[in-house]
Design a protein around this motif. Sequence first.
Motif, short mmCIF file in Angstrom:
data_model
loop_
_atom_site.label_atom_id
_atom_site.label_comp_id
_atom_site.label_asym_id
_atom_site.label_seq_id
_atom_site.Cartn_x
_atom_site.Cartn_y
_atom_site.Cartn_z
N ALA A 368 0.92 -0.99 -0.04
CA ALA A 368 -0.11 0.16 -0.02
C ALA A 368 1.00 1.17 -0.06
CB ALA A 368 -0.92 0.02 1.23
N ALA A 369 2.07 1.33 0.67
CA ALA A 369 2.75 2.34 0.88
C ALA A 369 3.53 2.62 -0.54
CB ALA A 369 3.85 2.29 1.90
N VAL A 370 4.27 1.83 -0.98
CA VAL A 370 4.93 1.84 -2.21
C VAL A 370 3.82 2.28 -3.55
CG1 VAL A 370 6.40 0.61 -4.03
CG2 VAL A 370 6.56 0.32 -1.51
N ALA A 371 2.75 1.54 -3.38
CA ALA A 371 1.79 1.69 -4.65
C ALA A 371 1.28 3.04 -4.42
CB ALA A 371 0.73 0.74 -4.54
N SER A 372 0.92 3.67 -3.28
CA SER A 372 0.12 4.63 -3.37
C SER A 372 1.02 5.96 -3.64
CB SER A 372 -0.60 4.90 -1.80
OG SER A 372 -0.02 4.58 -0.84
N LEU A 373 2.20 5.68 -3.00
CA LEU A 373 3.14 6.63 -3.17
C LEU A 373 3.61 7.02 -4.75
CD1 LEU A 373 4.82 8.84 -1.50
CD2 LEU A 373 6.85 7.59 -1.91
N ALA A 374 3.86 5.82 -5.51
CA ALA A 374 4.08 5.44 -6.78
C ALA A 374 2.80 6.51 -7.65
CB ALA A 374 4.37 4.31 -7.17
N VAL A 375 1.79 6.03 -7.37
CA VAL A 375 0.57 6.66 -7.85
C VAL A 375 0.62 8.10 -7.85
CG1 VAL A 375 -2.04 6.84 -8.30
CG2 VAL A 375 -0.91 4.76 -7.31
N VAL A 376 0.79 8.39 -6.70
CA VAL A 376 0.86 9.90 -6.69
C VAL A 376 2.13 10.82 -7.33
CG1 VAL A 376 1.14 11.83 -5.07
CG2 VAL A 376 -0.48 10.29 -4.34
N VAL A 377 3.39 10.17 -7.27
CA VAL A 377 4.30 10.78 -8.10
C VAL A 377 4.05 10.85 -9.57
CG1 VAL A 377 6.60 10.19 -8.93
CG2 VAL A 377 6.15 10.10 -6.42
N LEU A 378 3.39 9.65 -10.08
CA LEU A 378 3.06 9.36 -11.41
C LEU A 378 2.13 10.63 -11.98
CD1 LEU A 378 4.20 7.22 -13.24
CD2 LEU A 378 1.57 6.16 -13.15
N THR A 379 0.97 10.70 -11.09
CA THR A 379 -0.11 11.57 -11.46
C THR A 379 0.25 13.08 -11.39
OG1 THR A 379 -1.04 11.22 -9.30
CG2 THR A 379 -2.14 10.16 -10.95
N LEU A 380 1.19 12.97 -10.31
CA LEU A 380 1.91 14.67 -10.42
C LEU A 380 2.48 15.12 -11.59
CD1 LEU A 380 3.38 15.12 -6.92
CD2 LEU A 380 1.53 16.31 -7.50
N MET A 381 3.36 13.94 -12.21
CA MET A 381 3.95 14.32 -13.45
C MET A 381 3.00 14.60 -14.29
SD MET A 381 6.74 11.41 -13.92
CE MET A 381 7.91 10.71 -12.71
N ALA A 382 1.89 13.82 -14.72
CA ALA A 382 1.03 13.89 -15.58
C ALA A 382 0.32 15.07 -15.53
CB ALA A 382 0.04 12.81 -15.56
N SER A 383 -0.08 15.40 -14.22
CA SER A 383 -0.95 16.65 -14.08
C SER A 383 -0.29 18.00 -14.32
CB SER A 383 -1.16 16.91 -12.42
OG SER A 383 -1.70 15.92 -12.15
N ARG A 384 1.09 17.93 -14.09
CA ARG A 384 2.13 19.02 -14.65
C ARG A 384 1.87 19.11 -16.00
NH1 ARG A 384 4.81 23.54 -13.74
NH2 ARG A 384 6.67 23.54 -14.37
N ILE A 385 2.01 18.17 -16.70
CA ILE A 385 2.12 18.27 -18.19
C ILE A 385 0.80 19.01 -18.59
CG2 ILE A 385 2.00 16.94 -20.42
CD1 ILE A 385 3.86 14.93 -18.82
#
Lengths: 570, 368
Positions: A368-385
Amino acid sequence: MTKIRSALSSIPVAAWLMYAFLGWFIVAFLIYPNLNVYYEIFWGGGSFSLDAVHKLISSERAMKSLYNSFILALSLVVTVNLVGIFLVLVTEYFEIKGAKILRLGYFTTLVYSGVVLVSGYKFIYGDSGFITRVLSHLFPAFNVNWFHGYGAVLFVMTFACTSNHVIFLTNAIRKLDFQTVEAAKNMGASTFYILRRVVLPVLKPTIFALTVLLFLTGLGATSAPLILGGSEFQTITPMILTFARSVTSKDLAALLALVLGVATLLLLTLMIRFEKNGNFMSVSKVKSALVKQKINNRIGNVLVHTAAYLLFVIYIIPVVLIILFSFTDARSISTAMLSPGEFTLDNYITVFSNMSAFKPYLVSICYAAVASLAVVVLTLMASRILHKFNNIWSRTLEYALLIPWMLPSTLIAIGLIVTFDTPKPILGNTVLLGTLWLLLIAYVIVHIPFTLRMVKASFFSIDGNLEDAAKNLGARSFYSFRRVLLPIILPSALAVLALNFNNILADYDLTVFLYHPLYQPLGIVIKNSTDAQALADTQALTLVYSVILMIMSAITLYGVYGRSSRSKTK
Amino acid sequence: MKKTISLMMIFTLCLLLAACANGNSSTNQGAASPAASNGQTEPQSSQAPVNEKLIVYTNSNSDGRGEWLIDKAKAAGFDIEIVGAGGADLTNRLIAEKNNPIADVVYGLNSMLYEILTQNDVLEPFTPEWADEVEEGLNDPDGYYHSLVKQAILLAYNPEKYTPETAPKDWSDLWNKAEYKGMYEAPTLLGQGTPRIVAAGILTRYQDPSGEYGISKEGWEQIKKFYDNGVPAVEGEDFYSKLAGGQTPIGAMVSGVLASKEKQYGVKSGIVSPEIGVPVIVEQTAIVKGTKKRETAERFINWLGSAKTQGEFAKEFNSMPANAKAAEQANEDVKKLYASIKTQTMDWAFIAQNIDNWAEKIELEVLK
């Protein structure tokens, strides 16, 4: 030559690496396996067939359930928005006595959900529930089987689905510039007028994002209709889940999920268009913090207080009952009767005594820790774009990231399995099946759309001038992202992180297909010991596990969300 | 705040690394095992055979049954890791993992699911030493799977509401006699195993090669009445609480859980024994195709199904062994129950072929 070199050096390598990674991730994990599963399902027999469409259209039950799902989704959009906005105004905007305690009550939906939540409500309103007994005592002609059907489902889900409002609207309202409220007040605007013309417009991006999620939640309703719907109000998702697991009916499941997914996308497209037409944000550069507003109208004040406390009671009773009943046995649970002599610690001893079972908790927490962090990082990148560019590529990116909404999680799992059980060039010829990675990737995939919606909404409520100012002062793009933008969206991002974390902790539908046999997650262990085939006191055990999960979720929320909100108010 | 974030980042990195390391070590194990099994001695040689760690899939490990088996296996020299999940989920999983199998042995699923597994080419044929001791007609005639435990799907009723005289005599009474209307639970949760078997037990009485999915028109009419007149099952509720409470006094029960439910709710139920018999599902065991530890797997199955192991298991968990020698050691109550009921003849291969279509048709056209 020097020209070329300077041209090359002006290309931001880090940014291109990020684009390349996102592109690869989307193709490898969102598009490829999901297209593959659709292909296997519809063309698996060698030729495309419309049998599934025909079967569904000729089934009265399927059509009625589909209709009910849409009715429920539309009703929820109205009722949950009403209740949710009211909750946030009560805790954040108006001066209400005991708002802190009320807030705790309104937060309870964050720590429990699904079957347990619905059972909690059934303890109170069901045929042997507390309220029902009171009512039938007062009115002897009262029908004890009153709590089922559309009304009951809507009632329970209205209160169960305010979690996102409580978190994200709270974040949004705290960004409100109090000077605008003061100004309106000085010009003689009434409380209601200020709410409508000053406060709500600021909340609009968040309300839009929440509305899409609500619609999707309504369409995907499972436990409430199953338990309370009775034969007159069944929805489509339970049918999808049954079909997705059967060997020959997967086409029906995929088709139904596609219908729901397309409906959600249509609504989303509409919302995105609205979002473009007008994003209201405060233009003030020196924001002042919100001061809680007193309701001047006496009657209005009493009414709001009464409603706030009534809601508090509705929210808190199911949780209290679940905790109380977790100390009793199956017979007390089924009759919903509490008697002092029946309390026992046996259930907890059963759960904690075979504690080779500490490992599942650890496995689930890690995932849960790794996955939820990875999702947030990934979507931060995408939202930035998405925030920076508005072209065909950014739009493609946004829709590609929403693909997981088009399939039930069971089929996403199957897609990953049938795609990555043999070496595939896109992954450098490694086999993912049978490794710990597959489940992690699946958790990330499934939580992308929700996370993206919420992170993007908070991105779009940022004042664009802030970033421009940073740029003018010579900040590099990544630096301004890290030091200017990130702190603003962090509360929302952390909240999503916590919600995703809690969701993953006890997931079963997705996990059961993908977990590594030697690392069993919690959801699997819970399901095994509370399965209908199990001999032990399964109903009591279900409640015990729910209480354990509630505690774990509460700790997570406190750790991530409670602390960040406090540091903000400091 | 910044500190927290960087701490979390570091934490995550550690986890990722740990995950990496684990992933590698497990693949190493996989790579090492064929070599180990090649260098291994023959089981019949005087030297004690080396047992590698086995991965065992099962749906019957709850309530301490898994832990019990792990301990007993350890005493017998086997190192096993049990992976437990529902029968249908495990079946799906085994089929999905076909190209890269993780499990070595699977036990506990019923014959219907094993038929689906053999049809999908997931199992390896193997005849264990105890195959002859099993009651006739239970083992797979093609030799892919062999029987461990019998479970009867019973029609139970609340004895305070009905006497043996007033209780139904067969499933068909439920929808043909008006007095049972709304008094029994209709098995509507067709994602689960038992409801499927109940439906199959009724439908197979109307087998007709020219009918839809092998069932005659009359059969479909009967099953529609069955579902129309019953009370739909509710997800998450224990049926026995409603039997004991009297709201829905009649319904299906699995024999293996009967004793503990009776104790929990303090109501002993009456059992109907129809003329045609009751569906008896048989929990089987088999070797998964593609296992790299075949010899250890064979020895484990030889031990698992032996009269000694199954007899001890029966005493501990109130089960009814399929192994005739072990059945002698079963508890008296269980023996009595099985003496009072007859086994309904069911064509499991036919059922396995059609059950998904039946469930789909019932979901779409029969249920309201």
